[in-house]
Structure formats: C-alpha cells, structure tokens
Design a protein around this motif. Structure first.
Motif, PDB file in Angstrom:
ATOM      1  N   PHE A 228      35.399  56.145  56.227  1.00  0.00           N
ATOM      2  CA  PHE A 228      35.924  57.256  57.020  1.00  0.00           C
ATOM      3  C   PHE A 228      37.407  57.016  57.281  1.00  0.00           C
ATOM      4  N   PRO A 229      38.288  57.967  56.861  1.00  0.00           N
ATOM      5  CA  PRO A 229      39.722  57.812  57.085  1.00  0.00           C
ATOM      6  C   PRO A 229      40.153  58.477  58.388  1.00  0.00           C
ATOM      7  N   GLU A 230      41.059  57.839  59.091  1.00  0.00           N
ATOM      8  CA  GLU A 230      41.601  58.399  60.319  1.00  0.00           C
ATOM      9  C   GLU A 230      43.079  58.041  60.403  1.00  0.00           C
ATOM     10  N   GLN A 231      43.952  58.971  59.980  1.00  0.00           N
ATOM     11  CA  GLN A 231      45.398  58.759  59.969  1.00  0.00           C
ATOM     12  C   GLN A 231      45.730  57.492  59.183  1.00  0.00           C
TER      13      GLN A 231
ATOM     14  N   ILE B  89      35.174  51.270  57.386  1.00  0.00           N
ATOM     15  CA  ILE B  89      34.043  51.122  56.481  1.00  0.00           C
ATOM     16  C   ILE B  89      32.808  50.745  57.292  1.00  0.00           C
ATOM     17  N   GLY B  90      31.686  51.361  56.921  1.00  0.00           N
ATOM     18  CA  GLY B  90      30.407  51.009  57.520  1.00  0.00           C
ATOM     19  C   GLY B  90      29.694  50.026  56.620  1.00  0.00           C
TER      20      GLY B  90
ATOM     21  N   GLY C 113      28.104  45.687  60.405  1.00  0.00           N
ATOM     22  CA  GLY C 113      28.851  46.461  61.379  1.00  0.00           C
ATOM     23  C   GLY C 113      30.011  47.246  60.788  1.00  0.00           C
ATOM     24  N   MET C 114      30.885  47.704  61.680  1.00  0.00           N
ATOM     25  CA  MET C 114      32.026  48.537  61.313  1.00  0.00           C
ATOM     26  C   MET C 114      33.283  47.682  61.183  1.00  0.00           C
ATOM     27  N   TRP C 115      34.055  47.928  60.128  1.00  0.00           N
ATOM     28  CA  TRP C 115      35.308  47.216  59.907  1.00  0.00           C
ATOM     29  C   TRP C 115      36.402  48.245  59.662  1.00  0.00           C
ATOM     30  N   LEU C 116      37.660  47.827  59.862  1.00  0.00           N
ATOM     31  CA  LEU C 116      38.777  48.739  59.628  1.00  0.00           C
ATOM     32  C   LEU C 116      39.961  47.989  59.073  1.00  0.00           C
ATOM     33  N   THR C 117      40.833  48.735  58.408  1.00  0.00           N
ATOM     34  CA  THR C 117      42.079  48.189  57.904  1.00  0.00           C
ATOM     35  C   THR C 117      43.203  49.143  58.226  1.00  0.00           C
ATOM     36  N   HIS C 118      44.362  48.591  58.618  1.00  0.00           N
ATOM     37  CA  HIS C 118      45.560  49.390  58.880  1.00  0.00           C
ATOM     38  C   HIS C 118      46.541  49.328  57.717  1.00  0.00           C
ATOM     39  N   ASN C 119      46.237  48.502  56.707  1.00  0.00           N
ATOM     40  CA  ASN C 119      47.193  48.314  55.612  1.00  0.00           C
ATOM     41  C   ASN C 119      46.521  48.477  54.245  1.00  0.00           C
ATOM     42  N   GLU C 120      45.656  49.489  54.173  1.00  0.00           N
ATOM     43  CA  GLU C 120      45.044  49.913  52.907  1.00  0.00           C
ATOM     44  C   GLU C 120      44.262  48.803  52.231  1.00  0.00           C
TER      45      GLU C 120
END
Length: 237
Positions: free
Chosen positions: A214-217, A222-223, A227-234
């Motif tokens: 899921f992209p947000e700005q 990623i699910g 659990g849930m993980w995120l990246t701010h640098n692609e």
C-alpha cells in the motif's frame, strides 16, 4: 486501487444488509464457503473462491450467478485472484490463467509458455499485474511476462521451486513483486519496466511472505507474515 474497491464493497454491503450499521452480516445467497477475491466494475460484482470458481452479481451482492463456463476441471475452479485488465476479466488459478472477454459468460485458458515446475503438479498461477502494456504473472515456479495480451508467456530471471509471486505494485516508477514462499529473497524490484530484477532486503534477508502493498505519499507499506513494515526510501531499508 483494489484496496479501495474492496473497502467500498464492504461498506456498500453493510448499508444494504444492516439498517443499524451496527454489525456484520453474511451474504446468505453467496454460492461458496470462501471468498478469495472480488472486484467491482461498471456496477457488477465479481468474486472467486478456491474451489467453486467464479461468480457474478448484478444486484449489489443480493444474488449471485455461478460463471464457470469452460472452467471444466477442479484445478481451474481453484481461483486465487480476479482482475479486470484491457477490458477483460482475468482469473489466476491452479490450472493457469483464464480470460473472459464477455463479462464472465465463458472463459478461455491463456497459459501458453507457462510450465509446471519441479515440486509441483500444476501451474499454480497466483496473481496478474499490468504495467505499460505488459502483463506479469506470479506462479509456483517463477515470474512470467507477456507482451501480447497473455497469448504467450516468457519466464523472467525470477524462477525456481516455490517462487510463489503473489503480490505486485508500481511505486515511484518501479515494479515490486512479493513472494509467499517464506524463502529468500522475499521481495523483488525492477526499475526498467521488467527487463531485469534485483532483490530487496527487508530485514537482514530474513525470509518473509509479502502478501500486499500500500503506497502513501513517500511511504510504501508491505503486509507480511511478520506484521506490517514500511520504507521511506523505496526499499533501501
């Protein structure tokens, strides 16, 4: 887009079936014990299951029609996902890819070039994705691409037993493909329209299953099985 569609679908069903909006209600006329995936297109609901095939509703889910014409074997009715691409419906099934050009009235198998890999007894096609006129299909033994609307498929550099590509997203010009194998690598990325792929290290190459994106700005979520993980640098970290 599909996340938004699913959310809208659930909200609509709640409105239709619960005047008080206070609880969930099962759709009693849905013709299967499972709902693996669904979409809404031009006011028509389409759903699929892992065992009973595909279904269509023209009255917002109140009643359903089974649309399994030419899904003639058990494996073709074991459906993982349904998409609408190029104005056609695509089913990703245990038996490969099936396409309908008439809203599900009948289906045609389009899996030329897809092979049954070591350790499997079927194609096991899990997910279809389209980008810039090119199709991608995640299967048990690899990631395939098609440049002729699914008439023919070519295996990419991502291949091997239990490749199990189950999720895709286009984010900031790059295509990401996630695995459900629990093996390394868990995530692949292409920055040149699928011509080549490289691996993305989620957490020190610990094996994950990546089920959804899921992209947000400036953040990509990623699910995963952990659990849930995120990246701010692609995906760099």
């Amino acid at each position: 887009m599909k996340i938004f569609i699913c959310s809208a679908f659930i909200f609509l069903l709640l409105i239709l079936n619960s005047p008080s909006y206070s609880q969930w209600q099962q759709l009693s006329h849905y013709p299967s014990s499972s709902a693996q995936d669904f979409i809404i297109t031009q006011g028509i609901f389409y759903a699929c299951s892992q065992g009973a095939g595909a279904f269509r509703s023209v009255d917002s889910g109140a009643t359903w029609q089974i649309i399994n014409n030419n899904l003639q074997n058990t494996d073709s009715r074991r459906v993982y996902s349904i998409e609408k691409i190029y104005g056609k419906l695509f089913l990703s099934t245990v038996d490969g890819i099936y396409i309908s050009s008439n809203g599900g009235d009948n289906w045609v198998r389009k899996s030329n070039g897809m092979t049954i890999g070591p350790g499997a007894n079927n194609v096991f096609a899990y997910k279809i994705f389209e980008d810039n006129g090119k199709l991608y299909a995640g299967t048990f033994n690899g990631l395939y691409s098609s440049s002729d609307s699914a008439e023919n498929w070519l295996l990419t550099s991502i291949s091997g037993e239990h490749t199990d590509i189950v999720s895709f997203i286009k984010y900031k010009g790059a295509i990401y493909a996630g695995r459900d194998a629990g093996n390394n690598p868990s995530l692949y990325k292409s920055t040149n329209n699928g011509q080549s792929w490289f691996t993305v290290d989620i957490f020190n190459n610990f094996p994950f299953s990546v089920f959804c994106f899921f992209p947000e700005q400036d953040t990509l979520f990623i699910g995963t099985i952990d659990g849930m993980w995120l990246t701010h640098n692609e995906g760099t970290n």
